[in-house]
Design a protein around this motif. Structure first.
Motif, short mmCIF file in Angstrom:
data_model
loop_
_atom_site.label_atom_id
_atom_site.label_comp_id
_atom_site.label_asym_id
_atom_site.label_seq_id
_atom_site.Cartn_x
_atom_site.Cartn_y
_atom_site.Cartn_z
N ASP A 246 0.82 -1.22 0.00
CA ASP A 246 0.00 0.00 0.00
C ASP A 246 0.85 1.27 0.00
N ALA A 247 2.15 1.13 -0.30
CA ALA A 247 3.05 2.28 -0.30
C ALA A 247 2.67 3.28 -1.38
N VAL A 248 2.89 4.55 -1.10
CA VAL A 248 2.63 5.61 -2.08
C VAL A 248 3.85 5.70 -3.00
N ILE A 249 3.66 5.35 -4.27
CA ILE A 249 4.75 5.35 -5.25
C ILE A 249 4.42 6.29 -6.39
N GLU A 250 5.34 7.17 -6.68
CA GLU A 250 5.13 8.16 -7.75
C GLU A 250 5.15 7.46 -9.11
N PRO A 251 4.18 7.70 -9.97
CA PRO A 251 4.22 7.13 -11.33
C PRO A 251 5.51 7.51 -12.04
N GLY A 252 6.12 6.54 -12.70
CA GLY A 252 7.37 6.78 -13.39
C GLY A 252 8.60 6.48 -12.56
N ALA A 253 8.40 6.13 -11.26
CA ALA A 253 9.54 5.78 -10.41
C ALA A 253 10.24 4.54 -10.96
N LYS A 254 11.57 4.53 -10.94
CA LYS A 254 12.34 3.42 -11.49
C LYS A 254 12.61 2.36 -10.44
N CYS A 255 12.65 1.11 -10.87
CA CYS A 255 13.01 0.02 -9.98
C CYS A 255 14.47 0.19 -9.57
N LEU A 256 14.76 0.00 -8.28
CA LEU A 256 16.10 0.20 -7.77
C LEU A 256 16.98 -1.03 -7.89
N HIS A 257 16.42 -2.15 -8.30
CA HIS A 257 17.20 -3.38 -8.42
C HIS A 257 18.17 -3.31 -9.59
N SER A 258 19.38 -3.84 -9.39
CA SER A 258 20.37 -3.90 -10.45
C SER A 258 19.89 -4.81 -11.57
N PHE A 259 20.12 -4.42 -12.81
CA PHE A 259 19.76 -5.14 -14.03
C PHE A 259 18.29 -4.94 -14.41
N CYS A 260 17.55 -4.18 -13.66
CA CYS A 260 16.13 -3.94 -13.99
C CYS A 260 15.92 -2.44 -14.16
N SER A 261 15.21 -2.04 -15.20
CA SER A 261 14.90 -0.62 -15.40
C SER A 261 13.40 -0.41 -15.57
N ALA A 262 12.61 -1.28 -14.94
CA ALA A 262 11.16 -1.12 -14.99
C ALA A 262 10.75 0.17 -14.29
N VAL A 263 9.66 0.75 -14.73
CA VAL A 263 9.13 1.95 -14.09
C VAL A 263 7.73 1.66 -13.56
N PHE A 264 7.37 2.35 -12.50
CA PHE A 264 6.06 2.13 -11.88
C PHE A 264 4.97 2.73 -12.75
N SER A 265 4.03 1.90 -13.16
CA SER A 265 2.95 2.36 -14.05
C SER A 265 1.56 2.11 -13.46
N GLY A 266 1.50 1.62 -12.24
CA GLY A 266 0.21 1.34 -11.63
C GLY A 266 0.31 0.15 -10.68
N ASP A 267 -0.83 -0.28 -10.16
CA ASP A 267 -0.83 -1.35 -9.17
C ASP A 267 -0.24 -2.65 -9.70
N SER A 268 -0.33 -2.89 -10.99
CA SER A 268 0.23 -4.13 -11.53
C SER A 268 1.75 -4.19 -11.35
N SER A 269 2.39 -3.01 -11.28
CA SER A 269 3.84 -2.98 -11.10
C SER A 269 4.27 -3.43 -9.71
N ARG A 270 3.33 -3.41 -8.75
CA ARG A 270 3.67 -3.80 -7.38
C ARG A 270 3.96 -5.29 -7.26
N THR A 271 3.31 -6.09 -8.08
CA THR A 271 3.40 -7.55 -7.92
C THR A 271 4.01 -8.27 -9.11
N GLU A 272 4.27 -7.58 -10.22
CA GLU A 272 4.84 -8.28 -11.37
C GLU A 272 6.27 -8.72 -11.06
N PRO A 273 6.72 -9.84 -11.63
CA PRO A 273 8.06 -10.37 -11.32
C PRO A 273 9.17 -9.41 -11.76
N CYS A 274 10.23 -9.39 -10.98
CA CYS A 274 11.41 -8.57 -11.27
C CYS A 274 12.62 -9.51 -11.31
N VAL A 275 13.34 -9.54 -12.42
CA VAL A 275 14.55 -10.36 -12.55
C VAL A 275 15.75 -9.44 -12.36
#
Length: 329
Positions: A151-180
Protein backbone atom coordinates in the motif's frame (compact mmCIF):
# COMPACT_ATOMS: atom_id res chain seq x y z
CA UNK A 1 12.53 -20.78 -54.86
CA UNK A 2 15.85 -18.96 -54.66
CA UNK A 3 16.68 -17.44 -51.30
CA UNK A 4 18.65 -14.22 -51.17
CA UNK A 5 21.76 -14.97 -49.13
CA UNK A 6 23.70 -11.90 -50.18
CA UNK A 7 26.25 -10.75 -47.56
CA UNK A 8 24.91 -7.23 -48.01
CA UNK A 9 21.60 -8.22 -46.41
CA UNK A 10 23.01 -10.29 -43.55
CA UNK A 11 22.22 -8.76 -40.14
CA UNK A 12 25.23 -8.29 -37.87
CA UNK A 13 25.80 -6.77 -34.45
CA UNK A 14 28.21 -3.90 -33.94
CA UNK A 15 30.74 -4.38 -31.12
CA UNK A 16 31.98 -0.81 -30.91
CA UNK A 17 31.91 0.51 -27.35
CA UNK A 18 28.67 2.36 -26.72
CA UNK A 19 26.93 1.11 -29.87
CA UNK A 20 25.76 -2.51 -29.90
CA UNK A 21 23.18 -1.88 -32.63
CA UNK A 22 22.49 -4.23 -35.54
CA UNK A 23 23.40 -3.40 -39.15
CA UNK A 24 23.86 -4.85 -42.61
CA UNK A 25 26.71 -4.36 -45.06
CA UNK A 26 24.30 -2.47 -47.27
CA UNK A 27 23.55 0.13 -44.58
CA UNK A 28 27.05 0.42 -43.11
CA UNK A 29 28.93 3.64 -43.88
CA UNK A 30 31.57 5.94 -42.44
CA UNK A 31 28.87 7.80 -40.52
CA UNK A 32 26.68 4.86 -39.48
CA UNK A 33 28.14 4.27 -36.00
CA UNK A 34 28.54 6.66 -33.10
CA UNK A 35 30.75 5.08 -30.47
CA UNK A 36 33.57 5.35 -27.95
CA UNK A 37 36.93 4.14 -29.34
CA UNK A 38 38.24 3.27 -25.86
CA UNK A 39 36.85 0.89 -23.23
CA UNK A 40 35.22 2.38 -20.11
CA UNK A 41 37.16 2.77 -16.86
CA UNK A 42 35.61 2.29 -13.41
CA UNK A 43 37.43 3.76 -10.42
CA UNK A 44 35.83 3.99 -7.00
CA UNK A 45 32.39 5.46 -7.78
CA UNK A 46 33.33 7.24 -11.01
CA UNK A 47 32.58 5.67 -14.40
CA UNK A 48 34.49 7.28 -17.28
CA UNK A 49 35.00 7.05 -21.03
CA UNK A 50 38.74 7.86 -21.31
CA UNK A 51 38.51 8.73 -25.00
CA UNK A 52 36.49 11.89 -24.33
CA UNK A 53 36.85 12.13 -20.53
CA UNK A 54 33.07 11.99 -20.13
CA UNK A 55 32.23 10.69 -16.68
CA UNK A 56 29.37 10.11 -14.29
CA UNK A 57 28.80 8.73 -10.82
CA UNK A 58 25.39 7.39 -11.83
CA UNK A 59 25.44 4.22 -13.94
CA UNK A 60 22.22 5.05 -15.79
CA UNK A 61 23.54 8.46 -16.79
CA UNK A 62 26.88 6.91 -17.79
CA UNK A 63 25.17 4.57 -20.26
CA UNK A 64 23.45 7.55 -21.90
CA UNK A 65 26.71 9.36 -22.68
CA UNK A 66 26.76 9.47 -26.46
CA UNK A 67 29.74 8.21 -28.44
CA UNK A 68 32.48 10.71 -29.23
CA UNK A 69 33.54 9.19 -32.57
CA UNK A 70 31.69 8.39 -35.79
CA UNK A 71 32.71 5.71 -38.24
CA UNK A 72 31.86 2.26 -39.57
CA UNK A 73 30.16 -0.44 -37.54
CA UNK A 74 32.51 -3.28 -36.56
CA UNK A 75 31.83 -6.95 -36.03
CA UNK A 76 34.98 -7.68 -34.04
CA UNK A 77 37.11 -5.63 -31.68
CA UNK A 78 40.59 -4.25 -32.35
CA UNK A 79 39.62 -3.44 -35.94
CA UNK A 80 39.71 -7.06 -37.17
CA UNK A 81 37.08 -8.65 -39.38
CA UNK A 82 35.71 -5.28 -40.33
CA UNK A 83 32.75 -4.99 -42.64
CA UNK A 84 33.63 -4.94 -46.31
CA UNK A 85 33.36 -1.24 -46.93
CA UNK A 86 34.95 -0.23 -43.64
CA UNK A 87 38.07 1.91 -43.51
CA UNK A 88 39.20 2.60 -39.91
CA UNK A 89 41.12 5.69 -40.94
CA UNK A 90 37.88 7.43 -41.82
CA UNK A 91 36.60 7.31 -38.25
CA UNK A 92 36.66 10.79 -36.79
CA UNK A 93 36.06 12.24 -33.31
CA UNK A 94 33.07 14.46 -32.76
CA UNK A 95 33.29 17.95 -31.41
CA UNK A 96 32.15 18.34 -27.83
CA UNK A 97 29.23 20.45 -29.04
CA UNK A 98 28.01 17.52 -31.12
CA UNK A 99 27.85 15.08 -28.21
CA UNK A 100 24.43 14.77 -26.60
CA UNK A 101 22.98 12.34 -24.10
CA UNK A 102 21.44 9.21 -25.56
CA UNK A 103 20.95 5.54 -24.77
CA UNK A 104 24.51 4.37 -25.30
CA UNK A 105 24.21 0.61 -25.22
CA UNK A 106 21.10 -0.77 -26.94
CA UNK A 107 22.72 -4.21 -27.02
CA UNK A 108 21.85 -4.58 -23.35
CA UNK A 109 18.17 -4.21 -24.16
CA UNK A 110 18.09 -7.48 -26.08
CA UNK A 111 19.29 -9.44 -23.06
CA UNK A 112 16.41 -8.11 -21.00
CA UNK A 113 13.76 -9.21 -23.49
CA UNK A 114 14.73 -12.80 -22.82
CA UNK A 115 14.50 -12.62 -19.03
CA UNK A 116 12.25 -9.74 -18.02
CA UNK A 117 8.52 -10.48 -17.85
CA UNK A 118 7.75 -6.93 -18.83
CA UNK A 119 10.48 -6.80 -21.53
CA UNK A 120 12.15 -3.83 -19.89
CA UNK A 121 15.66 -2.72 -20.85
CA UNK A 122 18.40 -4.95 -19.51
CA UNK A 123 20.69 -2.57 -17.86
CA UNK A 124 21.17 -1.63 -14.26
CA UNK A 125 19.83 1.73 -13.17
CA UNK A 126 21.89 2.04 -10.02
CA UNK A 127 24.32 -0.80 -9.52
CA UNK A 128 27.14 -0.62 -6.99
CA UNK A 129 30.65 -1.20 -8.33
CA UNK A 130 33.56 -2.47 -6.29
CA UNK A 131 37.15 -3.43 -7.07
CA UNK A 132 37.78 -7.06 -6.28
CA UNK A 133 40.93 -6.21 -4.31
CA UNK A 134 38.79 -5.91 -1.19
CA UNK A 135 36.41 -8.77 -1.96
CA UNK A 136 38.30 -11.37 -3.99
CA UNK A 137 39.59 -13.23 -0.94
CA UNK A 138 36.40 -13.15 1.04
CA UNK A 139 32.77 -13.81 0.32
CA UNK A 140 30.77 -10.68 -0.37
CA UNK A 141 27.87 -10.32 2.01
CA UNK A 142 24.64 -9.71 0.13
CA UNK A 143 22.21 -7.57 2.11
CA UNK A 144 18.78 -7.21 0.54
CA UNK A 145 16.34 -4.54 1.55
CA UNK A 146 12.74 -5.50 2.35
CA UNK A 147 10.07 -5.28 -0.34
CA UNK A 148 7.96 -2.16 -0.72
CA UNK A 149 4.69 -2.29 1.28
CA UNK A 150 1.83 -3.19 -1.06
CA UNK A 151 0.00 0.00 0.00
CA UNK A 152 3.05 2.28 -0.30
CA UNK A 153 2.63 5.61 -2.08
CA UNK A 154 4.75 5.35 -5.25
CA UNK A 155 5.13 8.16 -7.75
CA UNK A 156 4.22 7.13 -11.33
CA UNK A 157 7.37 6.78 -13.39
CA UNK A 158 9.54 5.78 -10.41
CA UNK A 159 12.34 3.42 -11.49
CA UNK A 160 13.01 0.02 -9.98
CA UNK A 161 16.10 0.20 -7.77
CA UNK A 162 17.20 -3.38 -8.42
CA UNK A 163 20.37 -3.90 -10.45
CA UNK A 164 19.76 -5.14 -14.03
CA UNK A 165 16.13 -3.94 -13.99
CA UNK A 166 14.90 -0.62 -15.40
CA UNK A 167 11.16 -1.12 -14.99
CA UNK A 168 9.13 1.95 -14.09
CA UNK A 169 6.06 2.13 -11.88
CA UNK A 170 2.95 2.36 -14.05
CA UNK A 171 0.21 1.34 -11.63
CA UNK A 172 -0.83 -1.35 -9.17
CA UNK A 173 0.23 -4.13 -11.53
CA UNK A 174 3.84 -2.98 -11.10
CA UNK A 175 3.67 -3.80 -7.38
CA UNK A 176 3.40 -7.55 -7.92
CA UNK A 177 4.84 -8.28 -11.37
CA UNK A 178 8.06 -10.37 -11.32
CA UNK A 179 11.41 -8.57 -11.27
CA UNK A 180 14.55 -10.36 -12.55
CA UNK A 181 17.64 -8.78 -11.01
CA UNK A 182 21.05 -9.16 -9.37
CA UNK A 183 20.98 -8.83 -5.56
CA UNK A 184 24.79 -8.57 -5.37
CA UNK A 185 27.30 -5.96 -6.45
CA UNK A 186 29.21 -5.63 -9.71
CA UNK A 187 32.91 -6.51 -9.38
CA UNK A 188 35.61 -5.44 -11.86
CA UNK A 189 39.01 -7.08 -11.38
CA UNK A 190 41.94 -7.61 -13.77
CA UNK A 191 39.78 -7.48 -16.88
CA UNK A 192 37.07 -9.74 -15.44
CA UNK A 193 33.60 -8.38 -14.81
CA UNK A 194 30.92 -10.24 -12.86
CA UNK A 195 28.14 -9.98 -10.28
CA UNK A 196 29.05 -11.12 -6.77
CA UNK A 197 25.74 -13.00 -6.50
CA UNK A 198 26.28 -15.43 -9.40
CA UNK A 199 28.98 -17.24 -11.40
CA UNK A 200 28.88 -15.88 -14.98
CA UNK A 201 31.86 -13.67 -15.89
CA UNK A 202 32.61 -11.45 -18.86
CA UNK A 203 35.73 -9.92 -20.31
CA UNK A 204 34.01 -7.16 -22.28
CA UNK A 205 31.82 -4.45 -20.75
CA UNK A 206 29.02 -5.02 -23.26
CA UNK A 207 29.02 -8.75 -22.47
CA UNK A 208 28.81 -7.98 -18.76
CA UNK A 209 25.63 -5.98 -19.35
CA UNK A 210 24.03 -9.05 -20.94
CA UNK A 211 24.48 -11.31 -17.89
CA UNK A 212 20.83 -12.03 -16.96
CA UNK A 213 19.56 -11.49 -13.44
CA UNK A 214 19.94 -14.47 -11.11
CA UNK A 215 17.00 -13.82 -8.80
CA UNK A 216 13.28 -13.24 -9.31
CA UNK A 217 11.24 -11.21 -6.87
CA UNK A 218 9.18 -8.03 -6.70
CA UNK A 219 10.23 -4.64 -8.00
CA UNK A 220 11.56 -2.17 -5.43
CA UNK A 221 10.70 1.44 -6.17
CA UNK A 222 11.27 3.01 -2.74
CA UNK A 223 14.41 3.19 -0.65
CA UNK A 224 14.07 1.61 2.78
CA UNK A 225 12.91 4.14 5.34
CA UNK A 226 11.50 6.51 2.70
CA UNK A 227 8.81 8.82 4.09
CA UNK A 228 5.19 7.79 3.58
CA UNK A 229 3.98 11.37 3.13
CA UNK A 230 1.93 11.40 -0.12
CA UNK A 231 3.56 14.74 -1.02
CA UNK A 232 7.05 13.29 -0.71
CA UNK A 233 8.88 12.48 -3.96
CA UNK A 234 12.13 10.59 -4.50
CA UNK A 235 14.84 12.57 -6.28
CA UNK A 236 17.83 11.01 -7.95
CA UNK A 237 21.06 11.90 -6.19
CA UNK A 238 24.72 11.40 -7.05
CA UNK A 239 28.09 12.79 -6.05
CA UNK A 240 31.62 13.38 -7.28
CA UNK A 241 34.87 14.84 -5.93
CA UNK A 242 36.86 17.84 -7.13
CA UNK A 243 40.11 18.15 -5.19
CA UNK A 244 39.21 19.44 -1.73
CA UNK A 245 35.48 19.51 -2.50
CA UNK A 246 32.81 16.83 -2.20
CA UNK A 247 29.95 17.67 -4.57
CA UNK A 248 26.41 16.33 -4.29
CA UNK A 249 23.70 16.80 -6.92
CA UNK A 250 19.97 16.35 -6.29
CA UNK A 251 17.99 16.20 -9.53
CA UNK A 252 14.51 17.66 -9.97
CA UNK A 253 12.61 20.34 -11.84
CA UNK A 254 10.56 23.26 -10.52
CA UNK A 255 12.30 23.53 -7.16
CA UNK A 256 11.35 26.54 -5.06
CA UNK A 257 14.61 27.95 -3.61
CA UNK A 258 12.76 30.49 -1.44
CA UNK A 259 11.10 27.76 0.65
CA UNK A 260 13.93 25.20 0.44
CA UNK A 261 17.10 24.91 2.48
CA UNK A 262 20.45 23.16 2.84
CA UNK A 263 21.91 22.92 6.35
CA UNK A 264 25.59 22.08 6.87
CA UNK A 265 27.08 20.56 10.03
CA UNK A 266 30.60 19.36 10.76
CA UNK A 267 29.93 15.86 9.43
CA UNK A 268 26.44 15.93 7.94
CA UNK A 269 24.22 17.83 5.57
CA UNK A 270 20.42 18.15 5.64
CA UNK A 271 18.46 18.90 2.48
CA UNK A 272 14.86 20.14 2.45
CA UNK A 273 13.31 20.91 -0.94
CA UNK A 274 9.88 22.36 -1.69
CA UNK A 275 8.61 22.08 -5.25
CA UNK A 276 6.28 24.53 -6.95
CA UNK A 277 3.60 21.82 -7.27
CA UNK A 278 3.49 21.25 -3.49
CA UNK A 279 5.68 18.13 -3.48
CA UNK A 280 8.58 17.82 -1.04
CA UNK A 281 11.92 16.07 -0.75
CA UNK A 282 14.14 15.76 2.30
CA UNK A 283 17.33 13.89 3.10
CA UNK A 284 19.81 13.72 5.96
CA UNK A 285 23.26 12.61 4.83
CA UNK A 286 25.82 11.52 7.45
CA UNK A 287 29.12 12.26 5.74
CA UNK A 288 32.16 9.99 5.42
CA UNK A 289 34.46 12.67 6.84
CA UNK A 290 34.30 16.19 8.24
CA UNK A 291 33.61 19.35 6.25
CA UNK A 292 33.97 23.09 6.85
CA UNK A 293 30.32 24.28 7.08
CA UNK A 294 31.06 27.97 6.57
CA UNK A 295 32.98 27.22 3.36
CA UNK A 296 30.21 25.10 1.80
CA UNK A 297 28.02 26.46 -0.99
CA UNK A 298 25.04 25.34 -3.06
CA UNK A 299 23.34 26.51 -6.23
CA UNK A 300 19.76 26.07 -7.42
CA UNK A 301 19.77 25.23 -11.12
CA UNK A 302 16.80 24.57 -13.46
CA UNK A 303 17.13 20.77 -13.24
CA UNK A 304 19.12 20.16 -10.06
CA UNK A 305 20.47 21.37 -6.75
CA UNK A 306 24.27 21.36 -6.73
CA UNK A 307 26.02 21.25 -3.34
CA UNK A 308 29.76 21.83 -2.93
CA UNK A 309 31.21 20.95 0.47
CA UNK A 310 34.72 21.93 1.54
CA UNK A 311 36.61 18.95 2.99
CA UNK A 312 38.16 19.53 6.39
CA UNK A 313 41.05 17.19 5.58
CA UNK A 314 42.63 16.84 2.11
CA UNK A 315 42.46 13.58 0.23
CA UNK A 316 39.78 11.52 -1.56
CA UNK A 317 36.80 10.00 0.23
CA UNK A 318 36.13 6.34 -0.49
CA UNK A 319 32.38 7.01 -0.27
CA UNK A 320 29.92 9.78 0.48
CA UNK A 321 28.08 8.53 3.54
CA UNK A 322 29.29 7.29 6.90
CA UNK A 323 27.94 4.04 8.32
CA UNK A 324 28.48 5.25 11.89
CA UNK A 325 26.04 7.42 13.90
CA UNK A 326 26.79 11.10 13.26
CA UNK A 327 26.08 14.06 15.49
CA UNK A 328 24.04 16.89 13.94
CA UNK A 329 26.13 19.54 15.69
Amino acid sequence: MRTDSSPLSETKKCVNHGCGSTFTEGTNSDKACRYHPMAPIFHETIKRWPCCDSKSDDFDEFLRIAGCTVGFHRTKTNGTNLSQAQQPSSDCPLKSSDITSQSALPAATEAASAVSPSNTAARSSKPTFQNESSTAKQQVEIIEEPDDPLDAVIEPGAKCLHSFCSAVFSGDSSRTEPCVYHPGIAVFYEGSKYWSCCRPRAGEFEEFLKIPGCKTGRHKFLKSGAPTDPNFVECRRDYYQLGDQMCVCVYGKNMNPKSSSVTYCTQSVKIDIQFLNGKTYSAFIPLFSQIVPEACTHEWLPTKLEIKMKKCHPGPWTKLESEEPISTN
